[in-house]
Write a protein that holds these residues in place. Sequence first.
Motif, mmCIF file in Angstrom:
data_model
loop_
_atom_site.group_PDB
_atom_site.id
_atom_site.type_symbol
_atom_site.label_atom_id
_atom_site.label_comp_id
_atom_site.label_asym_id
_atom_site.label_seq_id
_atom_site.Cartn_x
_atom_site.Cartn_y
_atom_site.Cartn_z
ATOM 1 N N LEU A 73 38.899 30.000 42.523
ATOM 2 C CA LEU A 73 38.405 31.303 42.075
ATOM 3 C C LEU A 73 38.700 32.311 43.182
ATOM 4 O O LEU A 73 38.316 32.111 44.327
ATOM 5 C CB LEU A 73 36.902 31.179 41.802
ATOM 6 N N THR A 74 39.395 33.362 42.829
ATOM 7 C CA THR A 74 40.027 34.207 43.845
ATOM 8 C C THR A 74 39.580 35.652 43.782
ATOM 9 O O THR A 74 39.473 36.215 42.693
ATOM 10 C CB THR A 74 41.563 34.146 43.650
ATOM 11 N N THR A 75 39.285 36.230 44.930
ATOM 12 C CA THR A 75 39.190 37.681 44.996
ATOM 13 C C THR A 75 39.920 38.146 46.246
ATOM 14 O O THR A 75 39.590 37.744 47.356
ATOM 15 C CB THR A 75 37.726 38.186 44.939
ATOM 16 N N SER A 89 31.068 33.032 44.721
ATOM 17 C CA SER A 89 30.848 31.663 45.200
ATOM 18 C C SER A 89 29.825 30.959 44.322
ATOM 19 O O SER A 89 29.975 29.779 43.982
ATOM 20 C CB SER A 89 30.358 31.674 46.652
ATOM 21 N N HIS A 90 28.799 31.701 43.949
ATOM 22 C CA HIS A 90 27.783 31.102 43.082
ATOM 23 C C HIS A 90 28.395 30.723 41.743
ATOM 24 O O HIS A 90 28.126 29.655 41.188
ATOM 25 C CB HIS A 90 26.612 32.066 42.884
ATOM 26 N N LYS A 91 29.234 31.600 41.258
ATOM 27 C CA LYS A 91 29.875 31.323 39.966
ATOM 28 C C LYS A 91 30.823 30.122 40.068
ATOM 29 O O LYS A 91 30.936 29.328 39.141
ATOM 30 C CB LYS A 91 30.642 32.557 39.491
ATOM 31 N N ALA A 92 31.496 29.983 41.220
ATOM 32 C CA ALA A 92 32.397 28.843 41.407
ATOM 33 C C ALA A 92 31.600 27.537 41.440
ATOM 34 O O ALA A 92 32.039 26.504 40.941
ATOM 35 C CB ALA A 92 33.179 29.002 42.707
ATOM 36 N N ARG A 93 30.394 27.625 42.001
ATOM 37 C CA ARG A 93 29.568 26.426 42.121
ATOM 38 C C ARG A 93 28.948 26.068 40.774
ATOM 39 O O ARG A 93 28.921 24.908 40.374
ATOM 40 C CB ARG A 93 28.478 26.737 43.137
ATOM 41 N N ALA A 117 31.474 33.065 52.278
ATOM 42 C CA ALA A 117 31.707 32.055 51.251
ATOM 43 C C ALA A 117 31.219 30.693 51.728
ATOM 44 O O ALA A 117 30.599 29.931 50.977
ATOM 45 C CB ALA A 117 33.192 31.997 50.910
ATOM 46 N N LYS A 118 31.491 30.405 52.982
ATOM 47 C CA LYS A 118 31.106 29.113 53.562
ATOM 48 C C LYS A 118 29.591 28.912 53.447
ATOM 49 O O LYS A 118 29.109 27.862 53.029
ATOM 50 C CB LYS A 118 31.537 29.114 55.035
ATOM 51 N N LYS A 119 28.859 29.968 53.797
ATOM 52 C CA LYS A 119 27.393 29.887 53.768
ATOM 53 C C LYS A 119 26.908 29.742 52.316
ATOM 54 O O LYS A 119 26.039 28.932 52.020
ATOM 55 C CB LYS A 119 26.817 31.158 54.404
ATOM 56 N N ALA A 120 27.525 30.514 51.416
ATOM 57 C CA ALA A 120 27.093 30.488 50.025
ATOM 58 C C ALA A 120 27.371 29.141 49.368
ATOM 59 O O ALA A 120 26.711 28.757 48.405
ATOM 60 C CB ALA A 120 27.797 31.601 49.246
ATOM 61 N N THR A 125 30.516 20.980 46.529
ATOM 62 C CA THR A 125 31.855 20.378 46.653
ATOM 63 C C THR A 125 32.939 21.446 46.715
ATOM 64 O O THR A 125 34.103 21.135 46.898
ATOM 65 C CB THR A 125 32.145 19.496 45.421
ATOM 66 N N VAL A 126 32.532 22.707 46.523
ATOM 67 C CA VAL A 126 33.536 23.776 46.448
ATOM 68 C C VAL A 126 34.070 24.096 47.842
ATOM 69 O O VAL A 126 33.309 24.349 48.772
ATOM 70 C CB VAL A 126 32.919 25.046 45.823
ATOM 71 N N LYS A 127 35.387 24.067 47.954
ATOM 72 C CA LYS A 127 36.024 24.346 49.244
ATOM 73 C C LYS A 127 36.202 25.857 49.437
ATOM 74 O O LYS A 127 36.139 26.625 48.489
ATOM 75 C CB LYS A 127 37.406 23.695 49.277
ATOM 76 N N VAL A 128 36.431 26.230 50.697
ATOM 77 C CA VAL A 128 36.727 27.632 50.969
ATOM 78 C C VAL A 128 38.183 27.739 51.415
ATOM 79 O O VAL A 128 38.588 27.101 52.393
ATOM 80 C CB VAL A 128 35.801 28.210 52.057
ATOM 81 N N ALA A 129 38.953 28.510 50.660
ATOM 82 C CA ALA A 129 40.350 28.742 51.030
ATOM 83 C C ALA A 129 40.468 30.172 51.508
ATOM 84 O O ALA A 129 39.762 31.059 51.047
ATOM 85 C CB ALA A 129 41.259 28.500 49.835
#
Lengths: 324, 312
Positions: A73-75, A89-93, A117-120, A125-129
């Motif tokens: 999921l990209t912005t 991030s919440h939506k990705a989770r 993003a990392k904190k959220a 399991t969602v990674k941060v790119a």
Amino acid sequence: MAHGNTNGNGNGSGNGGTHGGPVAARGAHYPSFEAPSVDKVMVEERAASFTKRSIKKETKVKGLKLAISMMDLTTLEGKDSAGKVRQMSHKARFPSTDPTVPSCAAVCVYPKLVPVAKKALEGSTVKVASVSTAFPSGLSPLVVKLADVRQAVELGADEIDMVIDRGAMLSGQYNAVFDEIAATKEACGEAHLKVILETGELGSYDVVRKASQIAMLAGGDFIKTSTGKIIPAATLPVTLVMLEAIRDYYYATGKRIGMKPAGGIRTSKQALHYLVMVKETLGDAWLDNEMFRFGASTLLNDVLMQLEKERTGAYQGGDYFSKD
Amino acid sequence: MAAKNGGPKAEDSGKTAVADTESVRLTVRKAYKMYVGGAFIRSESGRTTQVAEAPGSASKENIPRASRKDGRDAVVAARAAWDGWSARTGYNRGQILYRLAEMLDARADELTKSLVRGGLDPKQAAVEVAATIDRVIAYSGWTDKYQSLFSSLNPVAGPHFNFTSPESMGVVAVVAPARPALLGLAGCILPIIASGNTVVVLASEADPRTSVTFSEALATSDLPGGVVNILTGPVGEVLPHLAKHMEIAALDLHGVDAAISKAAEEQGAGSVKRVRVRSLNEAEWFDAAATESPRWIERFVEMKTIWHPAGQ
């Protein structure tokens, strides 16, 4: 051939030419970047054939859930803020209130927003790119680009999306492109490296195929079509060319490289076309989020709307789904 | 008999050559298509309904038979067009509708012929076409005037201005009356799009061909693609899916069975749709005073009320 073909793959298979062997060039040893030429007409016809499959009901639901689990999921906008990244991030989770809908694979943001993003996403399991190397042009000096990468990794990025120097690629400085990718890979350390070819600027499938070859040889874990800032971005034919490069590289070296089409994939139907293409080109081994990703922002809502349509039988409206 | 002479005489050949060319020339058969998103399309299902070429004719013509998915695609087009259409000034919408009247006027003969082929007598058909063009002109005039009639400055107990004004609702799904096929079609579309809504219309099943010719006038009238989407097909098959569709704001049902309209109201409840059901007889559609009333526009607008602090 001018430079030695070391692995003697001369059996006329038609897609030979994927070599791992070193070739001497100006004192340094580079692998052969030679790649087979691409038949434009056939690759486009083959890609179009993937859009003709009929995928309905349970298969569709399964495919769409798989697509969500593969989504980055990209912005990547100048107006991105901490609030927007937290929301995304919440939506990705938790893309849906339906517990059978999986989380996305990752969120993809600019380096400055990685800590947010990392904190959220802590505990998920969602990674941060993070995009890096002077995204999207990639036209800063190498030291700056490498510093950009190291900084993003330090801030906590699990994955780095780099851009290649298209100017160098198009003017035939393949060694320079290779060196930059290899240096970036080194700077990534533990982080996974996705190499953005920006296919919309490369001009032909032959160049895309060669760039894929260089990116894989230089150590990219994923090859990715586009930044999303150039039209055309990801298309089925260009993705097929890259998938075939991955397949031939796998046959030649045994190494599995991931694929990420990004930009322009907005509908559930398109996502399913891509999944069909991956399955029929690389097989089930690539059908998970370790090996295949979608770079997308609006795709998720369309997939959620389709899932809801399958669940309720009623076509959905945009007002009932969060925009970001 | 001439045939016995074994071939045409020399002096006849010039005359018959012209006649032969005419008899040999192929007739141009028309592929009737639905109008969705500014383009003319066949049904995605590939299905068609056969309609007699003319009353009593054994020759048939194929008209697309819309499916659920054609309905879905039309809603996508209508929703996309709503942003732009509703943002235009009423004045501009009026100009575009006036141009639609010009385009219809230029096609008056074609529309008349189509109605005749659909079963009307020529005189009746010509009256209906003229009434349709007049109705378009009437609504082109209303587009920048109805707001003032329905807006109000409301008295409130406090130092505030409180005013109410109408806004468009979004996508409205319409079932057009069976007859009059042309005037009924235009008569239900116009008041809805006049205020900035966009429509998905299920055209008359009695004479679907005329709706196609009407679409061809829409397509040349500066009306942005997707504002009016016209499907030809069975109401019973497509309407339930439109009624359940969460993107559609309202339903306007003309002359449908009580059972179908009741079902549509129930299916529309999930998204709190506004459902209007009306059954005018043919003569009532020709009553200009009644059908060109801005009350028709009022049926599909949302009233927005705003509070604003009043200065001293």
